[in-house]
Design a protein around this motif. Sequence first.
Motif, PDB file in Angstrom:
ATOM      1  N   TYR A 116       3.541 -12.576 -14.933  1.00 43.92           N
ATOM      2  CA  TYR A 116       2.777 -12.731 -16.168  1.00 43.92           C
ATOM      3  C   TYR A 116       2.543 -11.390 -16.843  1.00 43.92           C
ATOM      4  O   TYR A 116       2.617 -11.285 -18.070  1.00 43.92           O
ATOM      5  N   LEU A 117       2.274 -10.349 -16.066  1.00 43.38           N
ATOM      6  CA  LEU A 117       2.120  -9.012 -16.672  1.00 43.38           C
ATOM      7  C   LEU A 117       3.358  -8.651 -17.471  1.00 43.38           C
ATOM      8  O   LEU A 117       3.272  -8.075 -18.548  1.00 43.38           O
ATOM      9  N   ARG A 118       4.511  -9.008 -16.929  1.00 39.53           N
ATOM     10  CA  ARG A 118       5.766  -8.646 -17.590  1.00 39.53           C
ATOM     11  C   ARG A 118       6.023  -9.480 -18.830  1.00 39.53           C
ATOM     12  O   ARG A 118       6.831  -9.100 -19.675  1.00 39.53           O
ATOM     13  N   GLU A 119       5.357 -10.633 -18.916  1.00 42.08           N
ATOM     14  CA  GLU A 119       5.508 -11.470 -20.115  1.00 42.08           C
ATOM     15  C   GLU A 119       4.585 -11.024 -21.239  1.00 42.08           C
ATOM     16  O   GLU A 119       4.723 -11.473 -22.377  1.00 42.08           O
ATOM     17  N   MET A 120       3.640 -10.184 -20.936  1.00 40.26           N
ATOM     18  CA  MET A 120       2.661  -9.777 -21.947  1.00 40.26           C
ATOM     19  C   MET A 120       3.317  -8.928 -23.025  1.00 40.26           C
ATOM     20  O   MET A 120       4.246  -8.172 -22.757  1.00 40.26           O
TER      21      MET A 120
ATOM     22  N   ILE B 112      -3.967 -15.137 -15.509  1.00 44.63           N
ATOM     23  CA  ILE B 112      -3.819 -16.544 -15.867  1.00 44.63           C
ATOM     24  C   ILE B 112      -3.483 -16.678 -17.344  1.00 44.63           C
ATOM     25  O   ILE B 112      -4.192 -16.116 -18.192  1.00 44.63           O
ATOM     26  N   PRO B 113      -2.411 -17.386 -17.682  1.00 43.31           N
ATOM     27  CA  PRO B 113      -2.096 -17.614 -19.092  1.00 43.31           C
ATOM     28  C   PRO B 113      -2.970 -18.728 -19.660  1.00 43.31           C
ATOM     29  O   PRO B 113      -3.277 -19.706 -18.976  1.00 43.31           O
ATOM     30  N   LEU B 114      -3.380 -18.546 -20.909  1.00 45.36           N
ATOM     31  CA  LEU B 114      -4.189 -19.542 -21.600  1.00 45.36           C
ATOM     32  C   LEU B 114      -3.480 -19.945 -22.886  1.00 45.36           C
ATOM     33  O   LEU B 114      -2.743 -19.156 -23.464  1.00 45.36           O
ATOM     34  N   THR B 115      -3.756 -21.159 -23.328  1.00 46.93           N
ATOM     35  CA  THR B 115      -3.273 -21.553 -24.655  1.00 46.93           C
ATOM     36  C   THR B 115      -4.240 -21.010 -25.702  1.00 46.93           C
ATOM     37  O   THR B 115      -5.382 -20.646 -25.404  1.00 46.93           O
ATOM     38  N   LEU B 116      -3.776 -20.977 -26.945  1.00 46.57           N
ATOM     39  CA  LEU B 116      -4.658 -20.574 -28.044  1.00 46.57           C
ATOM     40  C   LEU B 116      -5.904 -21.441 -28.065  1.00 46.57           C
ATOM     41  O   LEU B 116      -7.021 -20.941 -28.258  1.00 46.57           O
ATOM     42  N   GLU B 117      -5.711 -22.750 -27.871  1.00 45.20           N
ATOM     43  CA  GLU B 117      -6.854 -23.666 -27.911  1.00 45.20           C
ATOM     44  C   GLU B 117      -7.860 -23.348 -26.808  1.00 45.20           C
ATOM     45  O   GLU B 117      -9.068 -23.366 -27.035  1.00 45.20           O
TER      46      GLU B 117
ATOM     47  N   SER C  90       7.613  -0.839  -1.133  1.00 45.63           N
ATOM     48  CA  SER C  90       8.121  -0.363  -2.419  1.00 45.63           C
ATOM     49  C   SER C  90       8.593   1.080  -2.300  1.00 45.63           C
ATOM     50  O   SER C  90       8.004   1.877  -1.568  1.00 45.63           O
ATOM     51  N   LYS C  91       9.645   1.391  -3.026  1.00 47.76           N
ATOM     52  CA  LYS C  91      10.163   2.752  -3.062  1.00 47.76           C
ATOM     53  C   LYS C  91      10.493   3.107  -4.507  1.00 47.76           C
ATOM     54  O   LYS C  91      10.662   2.215  -5.336  1.00 47.76           O
ATOM     55  N   ASN C  92      10.557   4.402  -4.743  1.00 51.96           N
ATOM     56  CA  ASN C  92      10.982   4.834  -6.060  1.00 51.96           C
ATOM     57  C   ASN C  92      12.375   4.260  -6.333  1.00 51.96           C
ATOM     58  O   ASN C  92      13.283   4.434  -5.535  1.00 51.96           O
ATOM     59  N   GLY C  93      12.518   3.570  -7.442  1.00 52.32           N
ATOM     60  CA  GLY C  93      13.778   2.903  -7.733  1.00 52.32           C
ATOM     61  C   GLY C  93      13.807   1.477  -7.234  1.00 52.32           C
ATOM     62  O   GLY C  93      14.661   0.699  -7.644  1.00 52.32           O
ATOM     63  N   ALA C  94      12.882   1.135  -6.333  1.00 52.64           N
ATOM     64  CA  ALA C  94      12.793  -0.249  -5.851  1.00 52.64           C
ATOM     65  C   ALA C  94      11.326  -0.639  -5.759  1.00 52.64           C
ATOM     66  O   ALA C  94      10.853  -1.107  -4.736  1.00 52.64           O
ATOM     67  N   ASN C  95      10.629  -0.391  -6.845  1.00 58.29           N
ATOM     68  CA  ASN C  95       9.205  -0.719  -6.905  1.00 58.29           C
ATOM     69  C   ASN C  95       9.058  -2.134  -7.454  1.00 58.29           C
ATOM     70  O   ASN C  95       9.469  -2.440  -8.560  1.00 58.29           O
ATOM     71  N   ASN C  96       8.461  -2.977  -6.626  1.00 59.82           N
ATOM     72  CA  ASN C  96       8.339  -4.389  -7.002  1.00 59.82           C
ATOM     73  C   ASN C  96       7.297  -4.636  -8.076  1.00 59.82           C
ATOM     74  O   ASN C  96       7.258  -5.728  -8.633  1.00 59.82           O
ATOM     75  N   TRP C  97       6.430  -3.675  -8.309  1.00 54.82           N
ATOM     76  CA  TRP C  97       5.183  -3.998  -8.998  1.00 54.82           C
ATOM     77  C   TRP C  97       5.084  -3.393 -10.379  1.00 54.82           C
ATOM     78  O   TRP C  97       5.701  -2.370 -10.654  1.00 54.82           O
ATOM     79  N   SER C  98       4.299  -4.046 -11.214  1.00 58.49           N
ATOM     80  CA  SER C  98       4.134  -3.626 -12.599  1.00 58.49           C
ATOM     81  C   SER C  98       2.662  -3.441 -12.935  1.00 58.49           C
ATOM     82  O   SER C  98       1.790  -4.054 -12.324  1.00 58.49           O
ATOM     83  N   ALA C  99       2.438  -2.597 -13.933  1.00 51.67           N
ATOM     84  CA  ALA C  99       1.098  -2.387 -14.470  1.00 51.67           C
ATOM     85  C   ALA C  99       1.188  -2.484 -15.988  1.00 51.67           C
ATOM     86  O   ALA C  99       2.289  -2.492 -16.565  1.00 51.67           O
TER      87      ALA C  99
ATOM     88  N   GLY D  67      -2.384  -2.463  -9.521  1.00 48.89           N
ATOM     89  CA  GLY D  67      -2.758  -2.990  -8.221  1.00 48.89           C
ATOM     90  C   GLY D  67      -2.500  -4.475  -8.049  1.00 48.89           C
ATOM     91  O   GLY D  67      -2.901  -5.044  -7.040  1.00 48.89           O
ATOM     92  N   ILE D  68      -1.844  -5.096  -9.014  1.00 49.06           N
ATOM     93  CA  ILE D  68      -1.481  -6.508  -8.875  1.00 49.06           C
ATOM     94  C   ILE D  68      -0.402  -6.617  -7.805  1.00 49.06           C
ATOM     95  O   ILE D  68       0.661  -5.997  -7.913  1.00 49.06           O
ATOM     96  N   ARG D  69      -0.701  -7.384  -6.751  1.00 46.56           N
ATOM     97  CA  ARG D  69       0.239  -7.502  -5.621  1.00 46.56           C
ATOM     98  C   ARG D  69       0.538  -8.970  -5.325  1.00 46.56           C
ATOM     99  O   ARG D  69       0.554  -9.409  -4.183  1.00 46.56           O
ATOM    100  N   ASN D  70       0.791  -9.675  -6.386  1.00 43.42           N
ATOM    101  CA  ASN D  70       1.129 -11.094  -6.290  1.00 43.42           C
ATOM    102  C   ASN D  70       2.237 -11.326  -7.308  1.00 43.42           C
ATOM    103  O   ASN D  70       2.116 -10.905  -8.469  1.00 43.42           O
ATOM    104  N   TYR D  71       3.308 -11.981  -6.874  1.00 45.11           N
ATOM    105  CA  TYR D  71       4.486 -12.040  -7.732  1.00 45.11           C
ATOM    106  C   TYR D  71       4.267 -12.859  -9.000  1.00 45.11           C
ATOM    107  O   TYR D  71       4.758 -12.511 -10.070  1.00 45.11           O
ATOM    108  N   GLN D  72       3.547 -13.950  -8.861  1.00 48.30           N
ATOM    109  CA  GLN D  72       3.323 -14.777 -10.040  1.00 48.30           C
ATOM    110  C   GLN D  72       2.487 -14.017 -11.070  1.00 48.30           C
ATOM    111  O   GLN D  72       2.793 -14.021 -12.268  1.00 48.30           O
ATOM    112  N   ALA D  73       1.452 -13.347 -10.600  1.00 46.78           N
ATOM    113  CA  ALA D  73       0.614 -12.560 -11.508  1.00 46.78           C
ATOM    114  C   ALA D  73       1.428 -11.419 -12.114  1.00 46.78           C
ATOM    115  O   ALA D  73       1.324 -11.138 -13.315  1.00 46.78           O
ATOM    116  N   ARG D  74       2.243 -10.782 -11.310  1.00 47.63           N
ATOM    117  CA  ARG D  74       3.086  -9.698 -11.834  1.00 47.63           C
ATOM    118  C   ARG D  74       4.027 -10.203 -12.904  1.00 47.63           C
ATOM    119  O   ARG D  74       4.241  -9.540 -13.936  1.00 47.63           O
TER     120      ARG D  74
END
Length: 154
Positions: free
Chosen positions: A37-41, A135-140, A87-96, A28-35
């Motif tokens: 980050y999901l993809r960087e996880m 939100i990304p955090l540093t180890l510290e 969004s469409k199948n094959g053109a879904n902008n979003w990630s979980a 349900g993340i519908r914000n590109y910056q947050a999405r």
Amino acid sequence: MRYWLLKTEPQEYSISLLRSEGRTRWEGIRNYQARNYLREMENGDLGFLYHSSCKTPGIYGTLKISGSAYPDNSALDSKSKYFDKKSKNGANNWSAIDVTFLAQYSKPLLLPDIKSLKELGSCPLTSRGNRLSVIPLTLEQFELMNEAASSQKE
DNA sequence: GCCAACGTTGGC
DNA sequence: GCCAACGTTGGC
């Protein structure tokens, strides 16, 4: 290994529900910056669960990222509250991504306490007008907040 | 590509 | 419920 903070409203998805389910799909993340980050996880990354839009916003527990991001099919489901008509199948902008429960703090680390941690430095959570839900955090930063939360008295 | 209007988030 | 801050949309 990276560190994250994931926001949710407790009436939407609470720490106690995550604890009882053990594992859930973060969708349900519908914000590109947050999405993005999901993809960087990566599998095994650690994160906090933060409750927003409630009487006592703050960090309520910890979780672990399980696996990596995949398409968020709730965007394609017209019956879902997360439906995205663009969004469409094959053109879904979003990630979980899947997350696993680690721990619930006996006492949450509330937002005023987080803001009082001077060593935290710059963090999107405490900067003005923050609306980012991943939100990304540093180890510290992660260790500082985790220790502050763990050392609180009942 | 600019920018005003609009919708949403989130603390208080 | 209020409102500031921000992201998104859409006309031009």
